[in-house]
Scaffold this active site. Structure first.
Site, mmCIF file in Angstrom:
data_model
loop_
_atom_site.group_PDB
_atom_site.id
_atom_site.type_symbol
_atom_site.label_atom_id
_atom_site.label_comp_id
_atom_site.label_asym_id
_atom_site.label_seq_id
_atom_site.Cartn_x
_atom_site.Cartn_y
_atom_site.Cartn_z
ATOM 1 C CG HIS A 157 -2.885 -8.239 -11.541
ATOM 2 N ND1 HIS A 157 -3.858 -9.237 -12.103
ATOM 3 C CD2 HIS A 157 -2.819 -8.421 -10.120
ATOM 4 C CE1 HIS A 157 -4.609 -9.462 -10.819
ATOM 5 N NE2 HIS A 157 -3.868 -9.192 -9.658
ATOM 6 C CG HIS A 204 -6.568 -6.150 -6.492
ATOM 7 N ND1 HIS A 204 -6.664 -6.201 -7.714
ATOM 8 C CD2 HIS A 204 -5.606 -7.194 -6.123
ATOM 9 C CE1 HIS A 204 -5.719 -7.115 -8.316
ATOM 10 N NE2 HIS A 204 -5.324 -7.599 -7.383
ATOM 11 C CG HIS A 342 1.583 -11.618 -4.131
ATOM 12 N ND1 HIS A 342 0.993 -12.464 -4.890
ATOM 13 C CD2 HIS A 342 0.849 -10.489 -4.060
ATOM 14 C CE1 HIS A 342 -0.111 -11.851 -5.407
ATOM 15 N NE2 HIS A 342 -0.033 -10.702 -4.910
ATOM 16 C CD GLU A 389 -3.482 -11.465 -6.716
ATOM 17 O OE1 GLU A 389 -3.993 -10.542 -6.304
ATOM 18 O OE2 GLU A 389 -2.458 -11.474 -7.714
HETATM 19 O O1 LIG Z 1 3.230 -6.351 -4.039
HETATM 20 C C1 LIG Z 1 2.542 -5.444 -3.952
HETATM 21 O O2 LIG Z 1 3.031 -4.392 -3.697
HETATM 22 C C2 LIG Z 1 1.158 -5.777 -4.179
HETATM 23 C C3 LIG Z 1 0.165 -4.620 -3.823
HETATM 24 C C4 LIG Z 1 -1.180 -5.185 -4.294
HETATM 25 C C5 LIG Z 1 -1.584 -6.107 -4.640
HETATM 26 O O3 LIG Z 1 -2.823 -6.319 -5.219
HETATM 27 C C6 LIG Z 1 -0.591 -7.068 -5.306
HETATM 28 O O4 LIG Z 1 -0.922 -8.332 -6.064
HETATM 29 C C7 LIG Z 1 0.818 -6.798 -5.067
#
Ligand SMILES: O=C(O)c1ccc(O)c(O)c1
Length: 464
Positions: A157, A204, A342, A389
């Site tokens: 997401h 978040h 990530h 996540e």
């Molecule tokens: O990759 C990103 O830019 C990004 C930024 C905020 C988030 O909460 C995320 O899951 C990814």
């Protein structure tokens, strides 16, 4: 298979549950407003004018003016909230409690001094010989359940995906590769629109700031406005909830030993709106999402976070709750969102682990119970600090038929791509037999790139 609510029949007693909370929401919030001295002064100076500021029903309004606690409680008030109204009038808790018994203040005080009210004759068990309900947890599905869990959908997401849609960039080569992986899903979603999506995501630091960190939040509200995360709210519709079904789920899941935080009012951030946009396309603020949504938010902001096993077990409790619904027939989907690998912070930012991500997808499909053995350190170490996540996804998977003795799900669509901003994008649609995909194979997206396990940047398998 009605839910067990024997507490409704305890004599002279009103238990405040989600149903009552819905009825008494504004009444209780009005009471809470009296925790501020300036509001107490305004209330006492002109009660009708103060009450005009609150959307109470006429019975609630009159009960406040009459300081009639029994009626306020029947109308959804809870004594802990209502005590703020009593306190504003200078009443003690003993005066408030006594006022509901039909006794004079002096007689009530004397009764308390004399040892209080005896329970005999004033208990449910004295009236009908009530026996405690079974606490056994179902391990098989309910075949005739009116609410059917048809399909699970999993997706990253990433907020930049929402921004790409909002800013009309979806045809740019960078973004086209991402959105191509959702074409199959958009067609499928048109032909397989559920009544309600239970959308598992993580907030978040948007609805919940550093003052409160709830582990599992179930949204029991009627509407969830789109949050302003600092860039202004996304230009997408607010989200409509399903309070009756959510209250039912809460009742069953909490009786199943999961202590959810119930939230009637909250904003929803990209974690919830980006998946809706990916699946249902560009919709303007004046339009409506085609589904009701029950938000289920998992804390992954501040440690300790729940384990994959705990999320999977919550999924099982969720399925038992769905199966116990005795209301209208419902087509229910559960979406697991967040991830994939990530890391958004520190010198290790930008970490992507394609092999691990695809192993996660493989296990999610074929070995969810095995996946529950992966400790949270594994997610952080291999998939980055924000890769955690992915535990969200185990809730949707734990609720599927094969975890209750039924058939394994079909894998209808699988897609993996790097990157979207700092993130790997993963996407799966898998279905229980009752929700097997109806999109014709020839309409499906062709496989793009190499098979998932290869170190390719993009891989999609449709109707695998
Ligand atoms: O990759 C990103 O830019 C990004 C930024 C905020 C988030 O909460 C995320 O899951 C990814």
């Amino acid at each position: 298979m009605a839910l067990d609510k024997p507490y409704k029949n305890v004599p002279g007693t009103t238990i405040y549950d989600a149903e009552q909370a819905r009825k008494g929401y504004h009444l209780n919030q009005l009471a809470m407003s009296l925790m501020k001295p300036e509001n107490r002064a305004r209330f006492l100076a002109d009660q009708p004018a103060y009450l005009d500021e609150w959307p109470l029903n006429p019975v609630q309004r009159q009960a406040v003016l009459d300081m009639d606690l029994n009626t306020m409680i029947a109308e959804g008030g809870n004594i802990y909230f209502l005590s703020k109204i009593g306190a504003t009038h200078g009443l003690s808790f003993q005066q408030m409690a006594g006022s509901m018994t039909g006794m004079s203040e002096a007689a009530y005080r004397d009764m308390m001094v004399g040892g209080g009210r005896r329970p005999e004759g004033a208990r449910l068990k004295d009236l009908d010989g009530w026996t405690p309900p079974s606490t056994e947890k179902a391990t098989t599905m309910r075949p005739d359940a009116p609410a059917k869990y048809t399909s699970a959908l999993f997706t990253s997401h990433v907020p930049a995906i929402g921004a790409a849609m909002d800013l009309g960039k979806t045809e740019e080569p960078y973004w086209k590769q991402v959105f191509d992986g959702y074409q199959w899903t958009r067609k499928w979603a048109k032909e397989n629109t559920p009544d309600v999506v239970i959308l598992v995501y993580n907030d978040h630091a948007t609805a919940f700031d550093a003052s409160i960190i709830p582990t599992f939040v179930l949204g029991t509200g009627a509407e969830y406005p789109v949050a302003d995360e600092g860039y202004g709210p996304r230009p997408v519709p607010d989200v409509k909830g399903y309070p009756e079904f959510a209250a039912h789920l809460a009742q069953s899941i909490i009786q199943d030993d999961f202590d959810l935080t119930l939230v009637n009012e909250m904003v929803v951030d990209h974690g919830l709106t980006v998946p809706l946009s990916l699946v249902y396309g560009e919709l303007g603020v004046d339009e409506e999402w085609p589904v009701k949504v029950i938000p289920l938010a998992v804390n992954v902001v501040q440690y300790p976070v729940p384990s994959g096993r705990r999320c999977y077990e919550l999924g099982k409790a969720l399925r038992r709750a769905i199966d116990k619904w005795d209301g209208e027939e419902l087509n229910v989907q559960i979406w697991g969102t967040g991830g994939m690998s990530h890391q958004l912070q520190g010198p290790r930012a930008g970490l992507i682990n394609k092999e691990w991500d695809n192993a996660f997808l493989d296990h999610l499909i074929a070995d969810p119970l095995g996946l529950t053995e992966w400790p949270h350190m594994e997610y952080v170490d291999e998939a980055g600090s924000e890769g955690i996540e992915l535990v969200d996804w185990l809730i949707a998977r734990g609720a599927m038929d094969d975890q209750f003795g039924g058939e394994e799900p079909s894998t209808d669509h699988r897609f993996y791509h790097v990157p979207a901003s700092n993130t790997a994008v993963g996407h799966l649609v898998i279905s229980n037999p009752v929700g097997r995909a109806t999109v014709a194979a020839e309409d499906a997206v062709e496989s793009v790139g190499a098979p998932a396990a290869e170190p390719a940047e993009t891989a999609a398998v449709a109707n695998a």
